[in-house]
Design a protein around this motif. Structure first.
Motif, mmCIF file in Angstrom:
data_model
loop_
_atom_site.group_PDB
_atom_site.id
_atom_site.type_symbol
_atom_site.label_atom_id
_atom_site.label_comp_id
_atom_site.label_asym_id
_atom_site.label_seq_id
_atom_site.Cartn_x
_atom_site.Cartn_y
_atom_site.Cartn_z
ATOM 1 N N TYR A 159 -18.915 20.549 -6.602
ATOM 2 C CA TYR A 159 -19.989 21.475 -6.268
ATOM 3 C C TYR A 159 -20.716 20.989 -5.026
ATOM 4 N N ALA A 160 -20.958 21.902 -4.104
ATOM 5 C CA ALA A 160 -21.737 21.608 -2.894
ATOM 6 C C ALA A 160 -23.025 22.421 -2.985
ATOM 7 N N LEU A 161 -24.112 21.795 -3.451
ATOM 8 C CA LEU A 161 -25.388 22.468 -3.672
ATOM 9 C C LEU A 161 -26.415 22.004 -2.658
ATOM 10 N N ASN A 162 -27.428 22.841 -2.446
ATOM 11 C CA ASN A 162 -28.510 22.452 -1.554
ATOM 12 C C ASN A 162 -29.237 21.231 -2.106
ATOM 13 N N GLY A 163 -29.662 20.372 -1.193
ATOM 14 C CA GLY A 163 -30.404 19.194 -1.587
ATOM 15 C C GLY A 163 -31.894 19.468 -1.657
ATOM 16 N N PRO A 164 -32.705 18.422 -1.702
ATOM 17 C CA PRO A 164 -34.164 18.584 -1.727
ATOM 18 C C PRO A 164 -34.643 19.416 -0.532
ATOM 19 N N HIS A 165 -35.667 20.233 -0.786
ATOM 20 C CA HIS A 165 -36.255 21.097 0.254
ATOM 21 C C HIS A 165 -35.234 22.093 0.818
ATOM 22 N N GLY A 166 -34.198 22.409 0.014
ATOM 23 C CA GLY A 166 -33.243 23.419 0.432
ATOM 24 C C GLY A 166 -32.258 22.985 1.483
ATOM 25 N N ARG A 167 -32.110 21.681 1.696
ATOM 26 C CA ARG A 167 -31.190 21.220 2.736
ATOM 27 C C ARG A 167 -29.746 21.535 2.345
ATOM 28 N N ARG A 168 -29.021 22.148 3.279
ATOM 29 C CA ARG A 168 -27.644 22.545 3.028
ATOM 30 C C ARG A 168 -26.708 21.353 3.205
ATOM 31 N N PRO A 169 -25.708 21.226 2.355
ATOM 32 C CA PRO A 169 -24.747 20.129 2.524
ATOM 33 C C PRO A 169 -23.847 20.381 3.735
ATOM 34 N N ASP A 170 -23.440 19.314 4.368
ATOM 35 C CA ASP A 170 -22.548 19.419 5.519
ATOM 36 C C ASP A 170 -21.102 19.479 5.032
ATOM 37 N N LEU A 171 -20.453 20.588 5.288
ATOM 38 C CA LEU A 171 -19.038 20.728 4.940
ATOM 39 C C LEU A 171 -18.233 20.567 6.223
ATOM 40 N N THR A 172 -18.023 19.320 6.583
ATOM 41 C CA THR A 172 -17.320 18.984 7.816
ATOM 42 C C THR A 172 -15.926 18.450 7.476
ATOM 43 N N ALA A 173 -15.153 18.201 8.511
ATOM 44 C CA ALA A 173 -13.823 17.625 8.294
ATOM 45 C C ALA A 173 -13.930 16.302 7.551
ATOM 46 N N GLN A 174 -14.936 15.497 7.907
ATOM 47 C CA GLN A 174 -15.100 14.193 7.275
ATOM 48 C C GLN A 174 -15.487 14.331 5.798
ATOM 49 N N SER A 175 -16.445 15.229 5.508
ATOM 50 C CA SER A 175 -16.877 15.383 4.115
ATOM 51 C C SER A 175 -15.780 16.006 3.258
ATOM 52 N N LEU A 176 -14.988 16.899 3.835
ATOM 53 C CA LEU A 176 -13.879 17.480 3.081
ATOM 54 C C LEU A 176 -12.816 16.434 2.764
ATOM 55 N N ARG A 177 -12.536 15.559 3.745
ATOM 56 C CA ARG A 177 -11.553 14.495 3.491
ATOM 57 C C ARG A 177 -12.078 13.484 2.493
ATOM 58 N N ALA A 178 -13.409 13.321 2.431
ATOM 59 C CA ALA A 178 -13.970 12.413 1.435
ATOM 60 C C ALA A 178 -13.750 12.940 0.020
ATOM 61 N N VAL A 179 -13.790 14.251 -0.143
ATOM 62 C CA VAL A 179 -13.560 14.868 -1.445
ATOM 63 C C VAL A 179 -12.075 14.925 -1.764
#
Length: 450
Positions: free
Chosen positions: A388-408
């Protein structure tokens, strides 16, 4: 990102993906355009003077416009080869492009022919226009068709389309049929490349009659047969998340409909305020022999009214359509990426797609995770993973980048990726996936945006 997963099962080797008919279809379409230009070339011995050049160019534009009108209507016919093998979204983009070409060719044809005739006769453009419209055979009908086609083009322009209702756009769009019908007669009566040539006229009739047959069969007879056979009705409505509702539709022998996970139908609910609108909604669960399910988010008047449907409401459906199915799979592993209510077709695929499957679900909050409990159940049952990629505190959107996708998904480059969500979300994810090394041929996406 948070994760739910179970042990992985050994998947059988994936079948070879079905070969897309995109190349052959485009070759046929462009081949037809080339044949039209060749017809003009064959019938034109010489072009002399300004008037000759203007009328010659006008003839080419007119022939291509007539051909483009046939292509335009054929792409609206919902032919299964196009809608299910190529994808409804791509065919829609082709149709929009063909519409722009048609309008441009129509403008060029009208302007060049009138300018050429005026130069030839030594008259003003106004006098020549009145003479052509009022005195030439079939021209009054052709003028009406031209006006209608221009009106459809204006309403279909993106800036106007955003400001009118879907119903107004849809029913105005259907006037394209009337425009093409009204303009057809003058092509045979005045087209110098068609007049007096039996084989060419026969080919032109075959083109238009063939397209008309496609429209009658796939847009009228096929839906009538489907709905008479299956007798669809609303069975129940369930709230899944804020503003998100699932509708269970029951009918007879639904297994004979041929619907597959990842596909959609165009739905018309025969109740007050909804019967005149046909809207595409994806199946949000694998189809069963006695029921289908869709899940809809309230984004407008029609979708908001879905949550108020009553059991027993009759349903008129067309389809199934869409190419976002297991046929596109070419690898052992698949990643499904959903944005918001884009999870609906991926929910059905998550349960049925063979092999090693991972789902990444983007939503604002945990409360917005429509069908989340079902996804967890499916993940445990089949040994799959859900992230799940959910907003963080204060509504901050998660970064869905090449690096974060490869981390998952560390071996992301060897996955097929099925992507469904809003246009901006899908575009950003596509670029991130390409940067992560996923080949374009393994990124599968469909959009319902018009």
């Amino acid at each position: 990102m948070t994760t739910a997963h179970a042990r992985q099962r050994v998947a059988p080797a994936p079948p070879a993906p079905r070969r897309s008919p995109v190349g052959p279809v485009l070759a046929v379409l462009w081949g037809g355009a080339a044949a039209v230009v060749a017809l003009w070339w064959h019938d034109t011995e010489s072009v002399v003077g300004v008037a000759g050049r203007l009328t010659g160019a006008g003839r080419i534009a007119g022939l291509l416009c007539g051909y483009a009108c046939a292509v335009l209507v054929a792409l609206m016919a919902r032919v299964p080869l196009l809608e299910r093998r190529i994808g409804a979204d791509r065919v829609t983009r082709w149709h929009a492009m063909a519409g722009r070409y048609t309008i441009c060719l129509l403008v060029a044809h009208v302007a060049l022919i009138l300018l050429g005739y005026a130069a030839q006769d030594g008259s003003s453009i106004v006098d020549e226009t009145l003479t052509v419209v009022l005195d030439y055979p079939e021209m009054l009908k052709a003028t009406a068709g031209t006006v209608i086609l221009f009106a459809v083009g204006i309403v279909s322009a993106r800036a106007v389309r955003r400001r009118v209702s879907h119903e107004f756009w849809f029913y105005t769009h259907l006037l394209t049929y009337a425009a093409v019908f009204l303009a057809f007669g003058h092509q045979l009566a005045l087209g110098s490349d068609l007049v007096g040539s039996g084989p060419v006229q026969a080919a032109w009739y075959a083109l238009y009659l063939g397209v008309a047959a496609l429209v009658v069969w796939f847009r009228i007879l096929t839906p009538v047969r489907l709905n008479l056979r299956h007798r669809l009705r609303v069975d129940s409505v369930h709230r899944e998340a804020p503003g998100v509702y699932s509708v269970v539709v029951r009918g007879r022998r639904l297994d004979e409909m041929g619907a597959r996970p990842g596909q959609f139908l165009r739905w018309r609910f025969l109740t007050e305020g909804m019967r005149w609108t046909s809207t595409p909604y994806s199946l949000s669960a694998p189809p069963r022999p006695d029921r289908l399910r869709i899940t809809v988010k309230a984004l407008g008047d029609h979708s908001a009214a879905v949550g108020l449907l009553r059991p027993g409401t009759r349903v008129w459906a067309e389809g199934p359509y869409g190419a976002l199915t297991a046929d596109r799979r070419s690898a052992h592993k698949s990643l499904l990426i959903a944005g918001g209510v884009g999870v609906t077709p991926l929910r059905a695929l998550f349960e049925t797609l063979p092999g090693d499957v991972t789902l990444l679900y983007r939503a604002r909050t945990a409360e917005d995770l429509a069908l989340g409990a079902e996804l967890e159940t499916v993940a445990r049952w089949r040994g799959a993973k859900v992230h799940y990629a959910l907003n963080g505190p204060h509504g901050r959107r998660p970064d869905l980048t090449a690096q974060s996708l490869r981390a998952v998904v560390p071996d992301l480059a060897v996955h097929d990726v099925y992507l469904c969500g809003p246009h901006g979300f899908a575009q950003d994810l596509y670029e991130a996936l390409r940067a992560a090394g996923v080949p374009d041929s393994r990124i599968h996406h469909e959009s319902f945006e018009l």
